[in-house]
Design a protein around this motif. Structure first.
Motif, PDB file in Angstrom:
ATOM      1  N   ALA A 274       0.850  -1.188   0.000  1.00 54.94           N
ATOM      2  CA  ALA A 274       0.000   0.000   0.000  1.00 54.94           C
ATOM      3  C   ALA A 274       0.883   1.234   0.000  1.00 54.94           C
ATOM      4  O   ALA A 274       1.896   1.293   0.696  1.00 54.94           O
ATOM      5  CB  ALA A 274      -0.893  -0.002   1.230  1.00 54.94           C
TER       6      ALA A 274
ATOM      7  N   ASN B  13      -0.674   7.330  -1.242  1.00 58.54           N
ATOM      8  CA  ASN B  13      -1.699   7.954  -2.078  1.00 58.54           C
ATOM      9  C   ASN B  13      -2.869   7.012  -2.342  1.00 58.54           C
ATOM     10  O   ASN B  13      -3.630   7.211  -3.279  1.00 58.54           O
ATOM     11  CB  ASN B  13      -1.101   8.448  -3.389  1.00 58.54           C
ATOM     12  N   GLN B  14      -3.021   5.994  -1.536  1.00 59.65           N
ATOM     13  CA  GLN B  14      -4.090   4.996  -1.597  1.00 59.65           C
ATOM     14  C   GLN B  14      -3.994   4.067  -2.803  1.00 59.65           C
ATOM     15  O   GLN B  14      -4.919   3.332  -3.094  1.00 59.65           O
ATOM     16  CB  GLN B  14      -5.469   5.655  -1.540  1.00 59.65           C
TER      17      GLN B  14
ATOM     18  N   THR C 146      -8.866  -0.086  -5.257  1.00 56.73           N
ATOM     19  CA  THR C 146      -9.328  -0.561  -3.957  1.00 56.73           C
ATOM     20  C   THR C 146     -10.572   0.218  -3.557  1.00 56.73           C
ATOM     21  O   THR C 146     -10.813   1.327  -4.021  1.00 56.73           O
ATOM     22  CB  THR C 146      -8.258  -0.367  -2.864  1.00 56.73           C
TER      23      THR C 146
ATOM     24  N   LYS D 231     -12.272   1.513  -0.112  1.00 57.87           N
ATOM     25  CA  LYS D 231     -12.084   1.675   1.320  1.00 57.87           C
ATOM     26  C   LYS D 231     -13.348   1.401   2.104  1.00 57.87           C
ATOM     27  O   LYS D 231     -13.317   1.265   3.312  1.00 57.87           O
ATOM     28  CB  LYS D 231     -11.591   3.084   1.639  1.00 57.87           C
TER      29      LYS D 231
END
Length: 50
Positions: free
Chosen positions: A24, A27-28, A46, A48
């Motif tokens: 990970a 910056n996500q 992804t 969240k």
């Protein structure tokens, strides 16, 4: 101790535990890297959750 989910490489079909193939970033984004065939996939989508 709980087992981690297993991820199958889309290139070579080798199976590895989730924690050993995903990284990970701050910056996500998520990077997938297969240690068997060196395949790499960046910016994995992804969710969240809500």
């Amino acid at each position: 101790m709980m087992k981690q989910p297993v991820v199958i490489c889309p290139k070579c079909q080798s199976a590895s535990e989730l924690g050993s193939v995903l990284t990970a970033q701050s910056n996500q984004n998520v990077i997938y890297h297969c240690s068997q065939c060196d395949y790499q996939l960046r910016n994995v989508y992804t969710n969240k959750g809500s």
